[in-house]
Design a protein around this motif. Structure first.
Motif, PDB file in Angstrom:
ATOM      1  N   THR A 226      44.931  -5.039  25.760  1.00 16.25           N
ATOM      2  CA  THR A 226      43.695  -4.354  26.139  1.00 16.25           C
ATOM      3  C   THR A 226      42.714  -5.372  26.714  1.00 16.25           C
ATOM      4  O   THR A 226      42.633  -6.504  26.214  1.00 16.25           O
ATOM      5  CB  THR A 226      43.053  -3.622  24.951  1.00 16.25           C
ATOM      6  OG1 THR A 226      41.866  -2.962  25.383  1.00 16.25           O
ATOM      7  CG2 THR A 226      42.729  -4.571  23.822  1.00 16.25           C
ATOM      8  N   LYS A 292      46.188  -1.485  29.881  1.00 16.27           N
ATOM      9  CA  LYS A 292      46.093  -0.998  28.509  1.00 16.27           C
ATOM     10  C   LYS A 292      47.441  -0.405  28.126  1.00 16.27           C
ATOM     11  O   LYS A 292      47.776   0.704  28.540  1.00 16.27           O
ATOM     12  CB  LYS A 292      45.011   0.101  28.380  1.00 16.27           C
ATOM     13  CG  LYS A 292      43.662  -0.220  29.063  1.00 16.27           C
ATOM     14  CD  LYS A 292      43.581   0.395  30.418  1.00 16.27           C
ATOM     15  CE  LYS A 292      42.189   0.460  31.006  1.00 16.27           C
ATOM     16  NZ  LYS A 292      41.351  -0.685  30.921  1.00 16.27           N
ATOM     17  N   ASN A 306      41.086   1.887  26.050  1.00 14.57           N
ATOM     18  CA  ASN A 306      40.869   0.533  25.558  1.00 14.57           C
ATOM     19  C   ASN A 306      40.681   0.558  24.044  1.00 14.57           C
ATOM     20  O   ASN A 306      40.563   1.628  23.434  1.00 14.57           O
ATOM     21  CB  ASN A 306      39.620  -0.065  26.207  1.00 14.57           C
ATOM     22  CG  ASN A 306      39.762  -0.232  27.704  1.00 14.57           C
ATOM     23  OD1 ASN A 306      40.689  -0.878  28.179  1.00 14.57           O
ATOM     24  ND2 ASN A 306      38.843   0.351  28.458  1.00 14.57           N
TER      25      ASN A 306
END
Length: 375
Positions: A226, A292, A306
């Motif tokens: 992330t 992500k 995220n």
């Protein structure tokens, strides 16, 4: 509408813009009935100019083109480009434009990324129509075919019909059911199991619930990537517990190349306790990693979400989950390549970091904590 697992799907991992942009361009050029596109970020520039060109070309050959942009993420799209889209036959709408009459309501953004082609193929990931996504940022997407595409179609229709969505001369609604004239996406022989999963804002995220469930039951590995790592307390505790019980827990995070450095500093204040618990932390060095995606044993989640308070509490988010050992192996190989291009944070060295680094983490952490208290 609930996220349900469906068998018989085809998923193609598309790492980096040099893979997914040509694939999406080819799919858009081949569209015959409709193109439904949902994006958070679109700004005027070279990529936007090309993207507008392919959308208006599709509209000119009779394809129904609907483009839904977030009201904040699209603020960099010029008035001229908006006019080009509308004059070119694209139906353009904006989710939740900023309003001075409801300040708290401005927090919820449509952060999803979706390109839906003819109701039979979908692309999702973390991409946007901004020049940095072409070469400067590292991104990952997935091409989806099979029964799960129908869930993506319904998800788009729900937001398109939302009272928070503005724009257009007429208020045409999309049916959340498949039109009689269209057959459902075909099952792929020997295909894989997957489901679309989403977060609807207002402090509830099915994506977070699903991820934490996987973390709590992980057996071998738990690798997360992330760019914005400011996790909730429950997620931090779950990661630490997994590492303590012997699971290979690794975080692939953004390094010095970052579009919002303050978010990076706010997340770094959690490094010390995670490292002490046995979590391995890697900061990506070549460029800003905006992707992500996660792999937990043989389960993969890839999309827009995220691990920060904005995604986990306020935004509309959507991920593609895949439960398949072969696809998980592909994602694990991608992780390994990125770990090799990253700096691993050493626990002993981190504990001895300079006082001004600690002060920076405290400052941005305090600001982040204040923002998360907003309703």
């Amino acid at each position: 509408m609930q996220a349900t697992w469906k068998d018989g799907n085809r998923f193609e991992l598309l790492p980096e813009g040099k893979r997914f942009w040509p694939a999406m361009r080819e799919a858009i050029d081949g569209a015959q009935r409709h193109l439904w596109i949902e994006l958070y970020l679109m700004e005027s520039g070279e990529l936007a100019d090309r993207f507008i060109g392919v959308l208006t070309a599709a509209a000119s050959r009779g394809v129904e083109v609907k483009l839904m942009l977030d009201g904040v993420g699209s603020m960099g799209l010029s008035r001229g480009d908006r006019q080009r889209l509308r004059e070119g036959g694209v139906e353009l709408r904006f989710f939740n434009p900023l309003s001075v009459t409801r300040l708290g309501g401005n927090l919820m953004r449509d952060h999803r990324k979706l390109v839906l082609v003819d109701g039979t193929m979908a692309f999702t990931g973390g991409f946007g129509i901004v020049d940095e996504f072409v070469d400067a940022w590292y991104e990952v997407a997935v091409r989806v075919q099979g029964p799960v595409v129908e869930d993506w179609r319904r998800l788009f229709a729900q937001v398109w019909n939302s009272p928070l969505t503005r724009g257009g001369q007429t208020r045409t609604r999309l049916s959340t059911e498949l039109p009689d004239r269209h057959s459902p996406p075909e099952t792929v022989a020997g295909g894989r199991r997957g489901r679309a999963i989403w977060g609807r804002g207002h402090r509830y995220q099915a994506i977070r619930v699903s991820l934490q469930g996987r973390i709590n039951t992980a057996d071998r590995r738990l690798w997360l990537c992330t760019p914005y790592f400011v996790p909730t307390l429950s997620l931090r505790r779950a990661l630490a517990r997994a590492a303590r019980r012997g699971i290979d827990v690794r975080l692939l995070l953004a390094g010095g190349h970052h579009d919002h450095p303050g978010i990076r500093y706010a997340g770094q204040r959690f490094y010390n306790r995670l490292l002490k618990a046995g979590v391995k932390i890697y900061e990506f060095q070549p460029t800003f990693i905006h992707a992500k995606f996660s792999v937990v044993d043989d389960w993969v989640s890839l999309g827009s979400c995220n691990f920060d308070h904005w995604s986990l509490q306020w935004n509309l988010e959507a991920n593609q989950e895949i439960d398949d050992a072969g696809f998980a192996a592909e994602v694990a190989q991608l992780f390994e390549r990125n770990f090799a291009a990253s700096q691993r944070i050493d626990a002993a060295s981190w504990a001895q970091r300079a006082w001004w680094r600690r002060a920076r983490e405290w400052l941005f952490g305090t600001l982040n904590a204040w923002v998360t208290r907003l309703k």
